[in-house]
Design a protein around this motif. Structure first.
Motif, PDB file in Angstrom:
ATOM      1  N   CYS A 152      39.933  63.969  -6.611  1.00  0.00           N
ATOM      2  CA  CYS A 152      39.621  65.248  -5.957  1.00  0.00           C
ATOM      3  C   CYS A 152      40.681  65.599  -4.924  1.00  0.00           C
ATOM      4  CB  CYS A 152      38.247  65.184  -5.299  1.00  0.00           C
ATOM      5  SG  CYS A 152      36.886  65.231  -6.472  1.00  0.00           S
ATOM      6  N   ASP A 168      37.036  58.856  -7.803  1.00  0.00           N
ATOM      7  CA  ASP A 168      36.672  60.280  -7.760  1.00  0.00           C
ATOM      8  C   ASP A 168      37.249  60.962  -6.517  1.00  0.00           C
ATOM      9  OD1 ASP A 168      35.230  60.216 -10.158  1.00  0.00           O
ATOM     10  OD2 ASP A 168      33.403  59.568  -9.132  1.00  0.00           O
ATOM     11  N   ASN A 188      32.116  68.535  -2.984  1.00  0.00           N
ATOM     12  CA  ASN A 188      31.815  69.410  -4.113  1.00  0.00           C
ATOM     13  C   ASN A 188      31.681  70.870  -3.657  1.00  0.00           C
ATOM     14  OD1 ASN A 188      31.129  70.017  -6.849  1.00  0.00           O
ATOM     15  ND2 ASN A 188      28.993  70.128  -6.218  1.00  0.00           N
ATOM     16  N   ILE A 210      35.093  72.360  -2.884  1.00  0.00           N
ATOM     17  CA  ILE A 210      35.854  72.622  -4.110  1.00  0.00           C
ATOM     18  C   ILE A 210      35.315  73.869  -4.802  1.00  0.00           C
ATOM     19  CG2 ILE A 210      36.341  71.737  -6.430  1.00  0.00           C
ATOM     20  CD1 ILE A 210      36.596  68.955  -5.117  1.00  0.00           C
TER      21      ILE A 210
END
Length: 97
Positions: free
Chosen positions: A60, A56, A29, A32
């Motif tokens: 991603c 997920d 996270n 990103i």
């Protein structure tokens, strides 16, 4: 003449266990959010080593590869994920159109 020192034998230490998956997702996270998509791909790969069918992580990775303009790699991931219960048709259609 002094004897030559013997080379130290390389002992293969057991590989360290991967970090907890929660920590990997936190790192993913963060990368990103910082637009560090090359690092995001690497962390997604680490997650997929622990949880190969994690939807997920696959999504991603696909998005990070798209952001890096690595279209051939995106297609490889989509094709490799074809056997998994992950619907990536949106990403595939986006690449074609």
């Amino acid at each position: 003449m002094a004897p030559k020192p013997k080379p130290k034998p390389t002992v293969s230490s057991p590989s360290q266990p991967p970090p907890p998956i929660e920590d990997l997702f936190t790192s993913l996270n963060l990368h990103i959010q910082r637009s560090q998509f090359d690092q995001a791909v690497k962390v997604a790969d680490q997650i997929l080593l622990v949880a190969p069918s994690d939807e997920d992580a696959i999504r991603c990775k696909v998005v990070a590869l798209i952001k890096e303009d690595r279209i051939d790699d995106v297609l490889l991931v989509i094709q490799a994920s074809h056997r998994l219960p992950v619907d990536l048709s949106f990403f595939k259609a986006k690449q074609v159109g």
